[in-house]
Design an enzyme around this catalytic site. Structure first.
Site, short mmCIF file in Angstrom:
data_model
loop_
_atom_site.label_atom_id
_atom_site.label_comp_id
_atom_site.label_asym_id
_atom_site.label_seq_id
_atom_site.Cartn_x
_atom_site.Cartn_y
_atom_site.Cartn_z
N TYR A 1 -0.30 12.95 3.12
CA TYR A 1 -1.31 11.89 3.19
C TYR A 1 -2.41 12.23 4.19
O TYR A 1 -3.60 12.05 3.91
CB TYR A 1 -0.63 10.56 3.56
CG TYR A 1 -1.60 9.43 3.76
CD1 TYR A 1 -2.33 8.91 2.70
CD2 TYR A 1 -1.80 8.88 5.04
CE1 TYR A 1 -3.23 7.87 2.88
CE2 TYR A 1 -2.69 7.85 5.23
CZ TYR A 1 -3.41 7.35 4.15
OH TYR A 1 -4.30 6.33 4.33
N LYS B 1 -7.93 7.26 -1.70
CA LYS B 1 -6.82 6.49 -2.28
C LYS B 1 -6.98 6.20 -3.78
O LYS B 1 -6.02 6.39 -4.55
CB LYS B 1 -6.63 5.19 -1.50
CG LYS B 1 -6.16 5.40 -0.06
CD LYS B 1 -6.18 4.09 0.72
CE LYS B 1 -5.70 4.29 2.15
NZ LYS B 1 -5.81 3.06 2.95
N SER C 1 -9.71 7.02 3.64
CA SER C 1 -9.14 6.09 2.64
C SER C 1 -9.90 6.07 1.33
O SER C 1 -9.41 5.50 0.34
CB SER C 1 -9.08 4.67 3.22
OG SER C 1 -8.07 4.58 4.19
N VAL D 1 -12.55 5.28 7.00
CA VAL D 1 -12.89 5.17 8.41
C VAL D 1 -13.76 6.31 8.93
O VAL D 1 -14.19 6.28 10.08
CB VAL D 1 -11.62 5.02 9.28
CG1 VAL D 1 -10.90 3.73 8.96
CG2 VAL D 1 -10.71 6.22 9.12
N TYR E 1 -9.57 -4.30 1.23
CA TYR E 1 -8.50 -4.89 2.05
C TYR E 1 -8.63 -6.42 2.13
O TYR E 1 -8.82 -7.06 1.10
CB TYR E 1 -8.48 -4.26 3.45
CG TYR E 1 -8.46 -2.76 3.42
CD1 TYR E 1 -7.47 -2.07 2.73
CD2 TYR E 1 -9.46 -2.01 4.04
CE1 TYR E 1 -7.44 -0.68 2.69
CE2 TYR E 1 -9.45 -0.63 4.01
CZ TYR E 1 -8.44 0.03 3.32
OH TYR E 1 -8.44 1.40 3.28
#
Length: 450
Positions: free
Chosen positions: A191, A69, A66, A261, A243
């Site tokens: 992705y 992103k 992530s 992660v 988040y």
């Protein structure tokens, strides 16, 4: 050993302090990520001058996950513009976990580009070019942020593909609302590949520093994205990057950040630095346990919070004089620098952590020779905070241990009382009222020794 190693020492202290921090576990729901060494812990910092510092496993490769992103979001903004991207992806904190169904009522737009749903749509927005498929465009952009060519870890990609049913479900659900611009299968495949791009903590620190430097990679000096795009990405990172913990992170640590992660974590000090850590054990939100603790400690101890007022980039060191920099018709002072190997560093303004790093690096630039001297001119410095003062003392002590002589122009005793400086540095530090007197005094010492 050099004065600027004081920055590396700070990273090493963080690694030593938090390297044995218990708790968390690697992301074994993606089988290949579960194989990562749970003891690995690397930290890296890249300054706006392109100086790179690291400690621990900072060059161990792992996948972006992530952390990719923000950079793909930057590419989408660069290619399509804010208004078009905002038609498909929002910019509001979701308050939910990274893989939650965070879709806007009525429009079906994902809440933001940092949660999985929004990231999948953002990746899908990148168009194929006439000579470059969409994913190759993404990979090249990520490489420009890192300052080198990157590749995909095919084993991690396959592992994600075999276990990524929730992301596929998200893509199909978004498509059902009419807000998925391409086929869901294609979108998720891209992705997964984006997440499986391989980097190191030093790469991540460079990528973060590029956002900090207004879209300019401070190592390669390439303008990767515009300053406007970089600022918008940082805004979304600050409010959404962590988040459902983004508010607490901004409150306590105060830096735009993004976790992944695989154990990667970046933080950005705008106009100051890019920070990155790598440690696979994660907490329940998917954030590196050790990385989060280390960045929190760095921010608190070194005054890195975004809302504090940093020194302006490039404003700290106004002059670095070495023999190589002398004009063709040198002045008497320059002649002494040339013949007696006396370097001069002139600092100005308020000195904090970031400014102290620039000063330390400049001290090293004046010459590595053990038989040379350096003058640190502080007459135009307005203040030195406690963190920067400690760094300067450590840096000057390192110069001393290498056999280099140092003198300082410090008419207001900004470095502290002579007895305190002597205790910290291990020697008396000659002080002068003017730069000319300091250079003359240093040159005289060198002449007498010869």
């Amino acid at each position: 050993m050099s004065a600027a190693d004081a920055v590396t020492d700070s990273l090493k202290r963080m690694r030593a302090e938090f390297g044995d921090l218990p708790g968390g576990r690697p992301a074994d729901y993606i089988p290949q990520l579960g194989l990562a060494d749970p003891e690995a812990f690397g930290l890296a910092l890249v300054s706006m001058d392109g100086h790179r510092y690291s400690a621990g496993e900072a060059e161990v490769p792992f996948t972006l996950q992530s952390v990719s992103k923000p950079f793909v979001y930057a590419l989408a903004l660069s290619v399509l513009g804010l208004d078009e991207v905002s038609r498909w992806v929002g910019a509001e904190p979701s308050g939910d976990a990274f893989n939650a169904i965070s879709l806007e009522p009525g429009t079906g737009r994902p809440a933001n580009a940092m949660v999985n749903a929004g990231a999948i749509v953002t990746t899908a927005l990148i168009p194929d070019g006439p000579d470059e498929p969409a994913f190759e465009r993404i990979l090249r952009c990520l490489g420009r942020f890192a300052g080198r060519e990157l590749d995909v870890d095919e084993e991690v990609f396959l592992s994600e593909s075999m276990t990524g049913d929730r992301n596929r479900a998200l893509a199909y659900l978004i498509r059902a609302t009419g807000t998925m611009p391409v086929d869901p299968v294609l979108a998720v495949d891209r992705y997964f590949r984006q997440c499986a791009v391989r980097v190191t903590a030093l790469d991540l620190a460079t990528m973060a520093a590029t956002l900090a430097y207004g879209g300019v990679n401070p190592v390669t000096r390439e303008q990767v994205v515009s300053a406007e795009v970089a600022a918008r990405v940082l805004a979304v990172m600050a409010t959404c990057g962590m988040y459902d913990g983004s508010g607490e992170w901004l409150l306590r640590i105060g830096l735009p950040a993004k976790s992944g992660v695989s154990g990667g974590l970046i933080a950005v000090g705008p106009a100051r630095f890019g920070l990155a850590t790598y440690s696979p054990p994660l907490d329940t939100t998917g954030t590196s346990v050790r990385g989060q603790a280390a960045l929190g400690a760095l921010s608190q101890r070194y005054g890195l919070h975004l809302m504090l007022n940093p020194a302006l980039p490039g404003s700290t060191v106004s002059l670095v004089t070495t023999a190589d920099d002398l004009p063709s018709a040198p002045s008497a002072e320059h002649e002494r620098v040339l013949h007696e190997k006396v370097g001069v560093v002139v600092a100005q303004g308020a000195i904090d952590f970031t400014a102290a790093e620039r000063v330390l690096y400049a001290l090293d630039e004046t010459g590595p020779d053990a038989d040379s001297s350096v003058v640190l001119d502080l007459h135009a410095v307005t203040s030195i905070d406690s963190v920067a003062l400690s760094m300067l003392h450590i840096g000057l002590a390192r110069l001393s241990s290498d056999g280099r002589r140092a003198a300082v122009v410090d008419p207001r005793d900004l470095l502290g009382p002579p007895d305190v400086v002597r205790e910290d540095i291990g020697q008396d530090l000659p002080r002068y009222a003017t730069r000319e007197a300091a250079v003359e005094g240093s040159a005289k010492v060198l002449s007498e020794e010869e």
